[in-house]
Design an enzyme around this catalytic site. Structure first.
Site, PDB file in Angstrom:
ATOM      1  N   HIS A 134     -22.069  34.812  57.996  1.00  0.00           N
ATOM      2  CA  HIS A 134     -22.436  34.840  56.956  1.00  0.00           C
ATOM      3  C   HIS A 134     -23.534  33.837  56.989  1.00  0.00           C
ATOM      4  CE1 HIS A 134     -24.372  37.014  53.522  1.00  0.00           C
ATOM      5  NE2 HIS A 134     -24.040  35.483  53.249  1.00  0.00           N
ATOM      6  N   GLU A 135     -22.993  32.268  56.742  1.00  0.00           N
ATOM      7  CA  GLU A 135     -22.861  31.535  55.811  1.00  0.00           C
ATOM      8  C   GLU A 135     -24.297  30.848  57.313  1.00  0.00           C
ATOM      9  OE1 GLU A 135     -23.675  31.163  52.999  1.00  0.00           O
ATOM     10  OE2 GLU A 135     -22.291  32.826  52.461  1.00  0.00           O
ATOM     11  N   HIS A 167     -27.301  31.795  57.388  1.00  0.00           N
ATOM     12  CA  HIS A 167     -28.343  31.372  56.598  1.00  0.00           C
ATOM     13  C   HIS A 167     -28.898  29.919  57.051  1.00  0.00           C
ATOM     14  CE1 HIS A 167     -27.311  33.953  53.038  1.00  0.00           C
ATOM     15  NE2 HIS A 167     -26.575  34.079  52.743  1.00  0.00           N
ATOM     16  N   GLU A 199     -30.048  37.865  51.281  1.00  0.00           N
ATOM     17  CA  GLU A 199     -28.726  38.270  51.950  1.00  0.00           C
ATOM     18  C   GLU A 199     -28.338  39.215  52.739  1.00  0.00           C
ATOM     19  OE1 GLU A 199     -25.277  36.487  50.620  1.00  0.00           O
ATOM     20  OE2 GLU A 199     -27.003  35.353  49.757  1.00  0.00           O
TER      21      GLU A 199
END
Length: 354
Positions: A167-168, A171, A259
């Site tokens: 997930h990071e 980003h 998100e």
């Protein structure tokens, strides 16, 4: 650690996120100038009018913005935030860099995920707190840091941890980390202007006790000076507050969409949306049980960057809505149940496609 597919993969860019980031960047640049124009108009229109109405003294407003100075200040602010925003965030949270020898499996997973996303391997930092969470920061994809807490490493299994790290990484791949690092400059600046104006106003009122008597025959002139100072300060506070609200809303709305985009990116990297769904459920449960003190230590002004929201009593106290109510300000993150439902839908689509 869970097995992560090796080698670069074809990344599907999120066009809607890119459009939002472009609009956000444009507003970040434009907002300071609009703020200056509105403030200049307010001070040259409202202050003289109120002064005449209250004291009968007419004044020729001389307030004018030096646009060259403003452009220089905005450029310095943006460049400074771009260059040092990530370091300030890491320092505010006491996030310590960790090397491969200390966390070999963590480094190996991040390295594999970065390779899949065709990114340079980011640095790693750890925050010594039991509250589980993670975020990424950095001024570019080549200069980025993924931050995790000790609580996250303890709370998640290998698959869940890999999903959060993905997930990071998503980003970073989407490029929204850089934009969010710069975007936080807007609410910070307008907040500083408002608090500075409030400090001036408080000083003026404290000084009034020393002006009970005056040897000046023209009492109206003294009154006019006081009115000008007070009204100027009040106008500055009001305009700053309005732009702080607007910039804060922009910042939070950007956070919410990014998100969802990172959730999809994590599913794309790991091929396991349910691992991230399980991780979000675990983090949400652990954070709900955490003490407010622990969550406030995680804040550091970067609460919107975390993989999961910090739901401590900054909005409510004893069950009552506070000044910063959720009705006025949207939350920094989509609802966790909503994110989990989207991830479950992604898992169903992958299963059908498989």
């Amino acid at each position: 650690m869970s097995a992560v597919r090796a080698g670069p993969m074809e990344w599907e860019p999120d066009r809607a996120l890119q459009a939002r980031l472009a609009v956000g960047l444009s507003l970040i640049v434009v907002f300071p100038f609009v703020f200056a124009v509105v403030l200049e108009w307010s001070l040259t229109t409202i202050v003289p009018g109120v002064t005449v109405a209250l004291t009968g003294v007419e004044m020729d407003p001389s307030f004018a913005i030096d646009w060259r100075l403003l452009v220089g200040a905005v450029l310095v602010g943006l460049v400074g935030q771009y260059a040092y925003g990530d370091r300030i965030a890491l320092r505010s949270l006491d996030a310590r860099p960790v090397d491969h020898d200390e966390y070999p499996e963590l480094h190996a997973t991040v390295s594999r995920l970065a390779q899949q996303a065709d990114l340079p391997t980011p640095d790693l930092a750890v925050i010594d707190t039991d509250a589980p969470n993670a975020f990424a920061t950095g001024r570019s994809r080549e200069s980025a840091t993924v931050v995790v807490t000790e609580g996250l490493l303890a709370a998640l299994d290998d698959d869940e941890l890999a999903a959060v790290l993905a997930h990071e990484i998503a980003h970073l791949k989407n490029g929204d980390v850089t934009v969010m690092t710069i975007a936080y400059l807007l609410p910070t600046l307008t907040y500083l202007v408002a608090t500075s104006a409030y400090t001036i106003l408080r000083t003026v009122f404290r000084s009034l006790q020393y002006m009970r008597t005056s040897h000046d025959n023209d009492g109206r002139a003294v009154a006019a000076v006081i009115v000008v100072i007070v009204v100027t300060t009040l106008v500055t506070i009001a305009v700053s507050a309005l732009f702080w609200i607007a910039s804060y809303l922009l910042y939070r709305l950007l956070c919410r969409y990014r998100e969802h985009a990172a959730d999809r990116g994590a599913a794309q990297l790991t091929g396991d949306p349910l691992a991230l769904a399980s991780a979000l459920a675990t983090i949400d449960e652990e954070l709900s049980a955490a003490q407010d003190r622990d969550l406030r230590e995680l804040d550091g002004g970067v609460e919107a960057l975390y993989v999961a929201p910090l739901d401590f009593a900054q909005f409510t106290e004893d069950g009552d809505d506070g000044l910063l109510s959720k009705d006025l300000f949207p939350e920094t993150h989509p609802d966790t149940d909503e994110r989990i439902a989207h991830l479950q839908d992604l898992a169903a689509e992958l299963e059908t496609a498989g």
